[in-house]
Design a protein around this motif. Structure first.
Motif, PDB file in Angstrom:
ATOM      1  N   VAL A  31       0.740  -0.893   0.004  1.00 28.12           N
ATOM      2  CA  VAL A  31      -0.066  -0.173  -0.191  1.00 28.12           C
ATOM      3  C   VAL A  31       0.593   1.399  -0.424  1.00 28.12           C
ATOM      4  O   VAL A  31       2.224   1.230   0.614  1.00 28.12           O
ATOM      5  N   PRO A  32       0.067   2.302  -0.680  1.00 34.47           N
ATOM      6  CA  PRO A  32       0.950   3.440  -0.267  1.00 34.47           C
ATOM      7  C   PRO A  32       1.407   4.027   0.804  1.00 34.47           C
ATOM      8  O   PRO A  32       1.064   5.153   0.996  1.00 34.47           O
ATOM      9  N   MET A  33       2.122   3.639   1.738  1.00 32.58           N
ATOM     10  CA  MET A  33       2.412   4.055   3.197  1.00 32.58           C
ATOM     11  C   MET A  33       3.949   4.652   2.831  1.00 32.58           C
ATOM     12  O   MET A  33       4.787   4.644   2.331  1.00 32.58           O
ATOM     13  N   ARG A  34       3.952   5.814   3.670  1.00 28.79           N
ATOM     14  CA  ARG A  34       4.881   6.887   4.190  1.00 28.79           C
ATOM     15  C   ARG A  34       5.331   6.703   5.477  1.00 28.79           C
ATOM     16  O   ARG A  34       4.394   6.740   6.194  1.00 28.79           O
ATOM     17  N   PRO A  35       6.200   6.447   5.666  1.00 26.75           N
ATOM     18  CA  PRO A  35       7.931   6.409   5.471  1.00 26.75           C
ATOM     19  C   PRO A  35       7.406   5.142   4.527  1.00 26.75           C
ATOM     20  O   PRO A  35       6.884   4.163   5.352  1.00 26.75           O
ATOM     21  N   ARG A  36       8.351   4.326   3.344  1.00 27.14           N
ATOM     22  CA  ARG A  36       8.562   3.051   3.232  1.00 27.14           C
ATOM     23  C   ARG A  36       9.460   1.762   4.094  1.00 27.14           C
ATOM     24  O   ARG A  36      10.255   2.984   5.034  1.00 27.14           O
ATOM     25  N   ASP A  37       9.063   1.099   4.280  1.00 26.68           N
ATOM     26  CA  ASP A  37       9.804  -0.331   4.760  1.00 26.68           C
ATOM     27  C   ASP A  37      10.210  -0.586   3.727  1.00 26.68           C
ATOM     28  O   ASP A  37      10.776  -0.276   2.824  1.00 26.68           O
ATOM     29  N   LEU A  38      11.560  -1.462   4.100  1.00 19.94           N
ATOM     30  CA  LEU A  38      11.964  -2.401   3.792  1.00 19.94           C
ATOM     31  C   LEU A  38      12.052  -2.608   2.076  1.00 19.94           C
ATOM     32  O   LEU A  38      12.940  -2.706   1.133  1.00 19.94           O
ATOM     33  N   THR A  39      10.586  -3.106   2.138  1.00 17.66           N
ATOM     34  CA  THR A  39      10.901  -4.081   0.784  1.00 17.66           C
ATOM     35  C   THR A  39      10.284  -2.598   0.152  1.00 17.66           C
ATOM     36  O   THR A  39      10.392  -2.808  -1.490  1.00 17.66           O
ATOM     37  N   GLY A  40       9.112  -2.299   0.252  1.00 19.81           N
ATOM     38  CA  GLY A  40       8.736  -0.704   0.113  1.00 19.81           C
ATOM     39  C   GLY A  40       9.869  -0.219  -1.008  1.00 19.81           C
ATOM     40  O   GLY A  40      10.083   0.443  -1.691  1.00 19.81           O
ATOM     41  N   ILE A  41      10.858   0.541   0.454  1.00 18.34           N
ATOM     42  CA  ILE A  41      12.013   0.958  -0.441  1.00 18.34           C
ATOM     43  C   ILE A  41      12.621   0.662  -2.135  1.00 18.34           C
ATOM     44  O   ILE A  41      12.908   1.449  -3.123  1.00 18.34           O
ATOM     45  N   VAL A  42      11.955  -0.644  -1.679  1.00 18.83           N
ATOM     46  CA  VAL A  42      13.433  -1.556  -3.317  1.00 18.83           C
ATOM     47  C   VAL A  42      12.006  -0.926  -4.096  1.00 18.83           C
ATOM     48  O   VAL A  42      12.837  -0.975  -5.850  1.00 18.83           O
TER      49      VAL A  42
END
Lengths: 219, 250
Positions: free
Chosen positions: A165-176
């Protein structure tokens, strides 16, 4: 892009993502732990509807895929006029699922308590809640440190749901996902996150064994 | 009720219990006076442990009545917990709380149930441990103690509640022979101090020494009630004679 390029350009964001993953993990695990204990108390309580509720709860959240639960929370609930922020949805999903496993670990931890101890507690006049608080939960916790350590690692991995989901700040998987849609990080971008997950898991594992050795009950 | 005799400490009236088809307690009526030491003996499977455990409702009964000082045992909940707090129980397998020090085992119920102050509970616990001879083990956890020491600590744990009556369910059956005597001595000491006790045991010499009355059970029934001297030298029932004979034949 190679390692060095990635780290020099996105190093700070990786670091923030690591902190985000840690934060999500800590909040989720703490929530799962508390709910897991409460559900477990319900499952062994003398009140039958509570026991049934606890069992159903565990069956549901042990068996539902995290992604499915998150999609329900993010995309289905709004149809019922219930809209939570993204980070709340992620946190709720990553609490509910591990809480079911937490309860299962506590139940098996409880099985290490000899029935005689429960009879002794009863014969001393302890009420159910006194018994839960002083005899049952402490022993169940101390006997389930290693499975709980695994659960903490699993909870951390479950927080990667945040990337869906478009969550901010990004987690370790989101950043990839972010890097690979804006740049050409490729597999290397994944490897950096993977290493950070692994290091965290390793530290959790070490801490878990230390705690286990300290609190294990001599029988 | 007969006003000429005081109310018995424990009274069982026509107690019946079944395990499925097995009739484990058959019309058991029995009373224990204040300060009396009653020993129950009988072959294994005779129902003596079940009888002992039914008094504080660790076993439920199917019919009949069990009274403590004339009051029926409550069915469940807080009332039952309050009643259990007045009845001490010592088990075959000690059942100390494995995760606590010996001292904490003893102070737990006085603090939680009787709402005693921690300091007061602790001091009393140490005195009790002294009395049963394991004061120097106070800070260890149960698994670090011998069976005999654990059982003496378990007796101290019961005594800390100042029970009106103590139930002993085969307190020495799980012990190595060399530890049996130290536990029996503690129980004999209690008997001397006037504690009301119901003791299920296989220790015949001990039974003869401490009992005011011996109850012989077989097949779920009370077969014979007698003074220890009469029972052991000249039992009235054939079944008791057979039982005692089988012990001597060993």
């Amino acid at each position: 892009m190679g390692f060095t390029d990635l780290l020099s350009k996105y190093g700070a964001q990786y670091f923030q993502a690591l902190l985000t993953t840690w934060r999500l993990t800590a909040i989720s695990f703490a929530g799962a732990f508390i709910i897991g204990i409460l559900i477990t108390v319900a499952r062994v309580s003398p009140i039958r509807p509570l026991r049934i509720f606890g069992d159903i709860y565990v069956q549901i959240f042990r068996n539902i895929p995290g992604a499915a639960l998150l999609i329900l929370l993010v995309y289905a609930l709004p149809y019922l006029q219930i809209v939570f922020p993204y980070d709340v949805c992620v946190t709720v999903a990553t609490i509910l699922i591990p809480s079911a496993f937490c309860s299962e670990h506590l139940m098996s931890g409880m099985n290490t308590i000899s029935p005689g101890q429960i009879e002794a507690a009863r014969s001393l006049g302890l009420t159910f809640l006194q018994m839960i608080r002083r005899i049952i939960i402490p022993q169940a916790l101390r006997s389930s440190v290693l499975p709980m350590t695994n659960l903490l690692v699993a909870t951390m991995l479950t927080t990667s749901l945040a990337s869906q989901v478009p969550m901010r700040p990004r987690d370790l998987t989101g950043i990839v996902s972010y890097i690979n849609t804006h740049d050409t990080g490729g597999v290397t971008a994944f490897v950096i996150s993977a290493v950070l997950y692994c290091l965290t898991a390793f530290a959790i594992g070490k801490a878990g064994s230390l705690v286990d050795r300290k609190v294990r009950i001599l029988r | 009720m007969d006003n000429h005799s005081p109310v018995p400490m424990i009274e069982l009236r026509h107690v019946e219990k079944y395990y499925g088809d097995l009739h484990v307690l058959q019309d058991i009526s029995l009373s224990v006076r204040r300060g009396e030491v009653v020993v129950i003996i009988g072959p294994s499977g005779s129902g003596k442990s079940t009888l002992c455990r039914s008094i504080n409702r660790l076993e439920t009964i199917d019919s009949g009545e069990i009274l403590l000082e004339g009051n029926p045992i409550p069915q469940e909940g807080k009332k039952l917990a309050e009643l259990r707090a007045q009845i001490g129980m010592v088990f075959q397998s000690f059942n100390l709380f494995a995760h606590m020090s010996v001292l904490d085992n003893i102070t737990l119920a006085p603090v939680e149930v009787l709402k005693k102050g921690r300091k007061e509970a602790r001091e009393e616990a140490l005195q009790l441990l002294e009395r049963v001879g394991v004061r120097d083990q106070a800070d260890k956890v149960p698994a670090q103690l011998s069976g005999g020491q654990q059982q003496r600590a378990a007796i101290a744990r019961s005594l800390a509640m100042h029970p009106k009556v103590m139930l002993f369910d085969e307190p020495t059956s799980a012990l190595d022979p060399e530890m049996i005597q130290e536990v029996l001595n503690v129980i004999a000491e209690l008997a001397k101090e006037g504690m009301t006790m119901l003791i299920v045991t296989h220790e015949m010499n001990f039974a003869r020494r401490v009992a005011d009355r011996v109850i012989f059970m077989d097949g779920g029934q009370i077969v014979e009630e007698n003074t220890p001297d009469c029972f052991f030298s000249d039992p009235a029932s054939q079944r008791a004679r057979d039982f005692l004979h089988s012990l001597h034949a060993e």
